[in-house]
Write an enzyme that holds these catalytic residues in place. Sequence first.
Site, PDB file in Angstrom:
ATOM      1  N   ARG A  79     -10.443   0.126  14.169  1.00 16.76           N
ATOM      2  CA  ARG A  79     -10.539   0.722  12.838  1.00 16.76           C
ATOM      3  C   ARG A  79     -11.539  -0.005  11.943  1.00 16.76           C
ATOM      4  O   ARG A  79     -12.014   0.541  10.954  1.00 16.76           O
ATOM      5  CB  ARG A  79      -9.144   0.720  12.203  1.00 16.76           C
ATOM      6  CG  ARG A  79      -9.011   1.528  10.933  1.00 16.76           C
ATOM      7  CD  ARG A  79      -7.558   1.698  10.534  1.00 16.76           C
ATOM      8  NE  ARG A  79      -6.882   0.437  10.273  1.00 16.76           N
ATOM      9  CZ  ARG A  79      -5.578   0.344   9.966  1.00 16.76           C
ATOM     10  NH1 ARG A  79      -4.836   1.436   9.911  1.00 16.76           N
ATOM     11  NH2 ARG A  79      -5.031  -0.831   9.734  1.00 16.76           N
ATOM     12  N   LYS A  97       0.835  -1.204   0.000  1.00 16.58           N
ATOM     13  CA  LYS A  97       0.000   0.000   0.000  1.00 16.58           C
ATOM     14  C   LYS A  97       0.873   1.258   0.000  1.00 16.58           C
ATOM     15  O   LYS A  97       2.075   1.204   0.242  1.00 16.58           O
ATOM     16  CB  LYS A  97      -0.935  -0.007   1.212  1.00 16.58           C
ATOM     17  CG  LYS A  97      -0.229   0.026   2.560  1.00 16.58           C
ATOM     18  CD  LYS A  97      -1.237  -0.007   3.693  1.00 16.58           C
ATOM     19  CE  LYS A  97      -0.528   0.033   5.045  1.00 16.58           C
ATOM     20  NZ  LYS A  97      -1.477   0.108   6.168  1.00 16.58           N
ATOM     21  N   MET A 112      11.893  24.455   0.790  1.00 17.84           N
ATOM     22  CA  MET A 112      11.121  23.606  -0.119  1.00 17.84           C
ATOM     23  C   MET A 112      12.011  22.806  -1.066  1.00 17.84           C
ATOM     24  O   MET A 112      11.756  21.630  -1.325  1.00 17.84           O
ATOM     25  CB  MET A 112      10.135  24.454  -0.924  1.00 17.84           C
ATOM     26  CG  MET A 112       9.230  23.626  -1.839  1.00 17.84           C
ATOM     27  SD  MET A 112       8.103  24.635  -2.821  1.00 17.84           S
ATOM     28  CE  MET A 112       7.009  25.278  -1.554  1.00 17.84           C
ATOM     29  N   TYR A 128      15.683  30.398   6.255  1.00 16.41           N
ATOM     30  CA  TYR A 128      14.567  31.242   6.675  1.00 16.41           C
ATOM     31  C   TYR A 128      14.532  31.401   8.194  1.00 16.41           C
ATOM     32  O   TYR A 128      14.858  30.491   8.953  1.00 16.41           O
ATOM     33  CB  TYR A 128      13.239  30.637   6.214  1.00 16.41           C
ATOM     34  CG  TYR A 128      13.023  30.667   4.719  1.00 16.41           C
ATOM     35  CD1 TYR A 128      12.871  31.880   4.046  1.00 16.41           C
ATOM     36  CD2 TYR A 128      12.956  29.496   3.984  1.00 16.41           C
ATOM     37  CE1 TYR A 128      12.665  31.916   2.676  1.00 16.41           C
ATOM     38  CE2 TYR A 128      12.749  29.511   2.606  1.00 16.41           C
ATOM     39  CZ  TYR A 128      12.608  30.732   1.957  1.00 16.41           C
ATOM     40  OH  TYR A 128      12.400  30.756   0.605  1.00 16.41           O
TER      41      TYR A 128
END
Length: 365
Positions: free
Chosen positions: A140, A43, A310, A261
Amino acid sequence: MKVLSTSTISPPRTWAEIHFSALIHNLDFARAHSGQRIMAVLKAGAYGHGIEQIGLALDTEGLAFFGVASVIEARKLANVNIQTRIYLLGPTFPAERVEVVENRWTACISSIEEAQQFNELNQGNQPLKVHVTVDTGMGRGGFLPSDLDAAIVQIAKLSNIEIEGIGSHLPSADEDRDFTLKQFAQFEAAASGRDYDFVHLSNSAGLLDYTSKLTNLVRPGLMLYGISPIPDFQGALQPVMTLKSRVSLIRTLPAGHGVSYGRDSILTKETKVATIGAGYGDGYPRAVSNQGAEVLIRGQRCPVLGRVTMDQIMVDVSGLDTCESGDEVELFGPNILVSELAQKANTIAWEVLTGITPRVTRMYF
């Protein structure tokens, strides 16, 4: 429309090297350690490794099933002519069930409504094989153990489906041993005496650290890709993916200069800083910013400086005798495990692997 030249193709800035030999090594270990049949969990794009490519690499290995999360993933495997049976690990939506029946994929049943609809959709065919899910603590999906007997009686009356297996799932096999042992006992009590071809409970952590007298199928996921949820077993596995990038720029910056940053990383001394062509846009987690993450360049670990951006990160290469633009960088792999990176990001290896983005070139060996 302008046609781009194809005479020269630039090498990738960030890429994932995926080694099938490591995958097969890990599969062989799972078989030998468990002594049971294998459902390989593919998956989430085979945990970011590429579902079609991993499926094709494992398709001749005699596995009982490939486990997927959705019909979208099942369809991707079917479209490359996978022959291994496909098992849907969770409940299906009503609108998906026609496709499941038409392709004879194996569904796990968590409700009587699911079973009834599969039965209605499968008119005139051989019975569709399904597995019943028992909720032993995951919360679940599945039938509670107290409801299981009555549910199986109802499902068994449906002539167009056939119960061939029973399974459950472990929520904390790598964290809570006492609960997991109780869960094994509860599942074995629920499954005991039922004549099904497949009885399964263990994920990677369950396979590695627990044994069952009743189960005959295990569902390794993370460990197939070479990362152990139980640290004691890491030495037996080989990481399948190595995430790499390249040095694009090297500069010497003075003391007092900020890096990245926010200027929350200020250099305390003159530092040789390399800019690397990978960032959170590639899946390198931003959460490792200022958390002591390292990368590997020329065989040495180099600290990541400041915030992950990024498309780029900056690292301190002052300790390297030589560093040049174009040098390869291991972001994670056999030398810096993805589990180490995940820990510094306060997350889990599963999330980092599945978060490697499409712009990262996958290269298969």
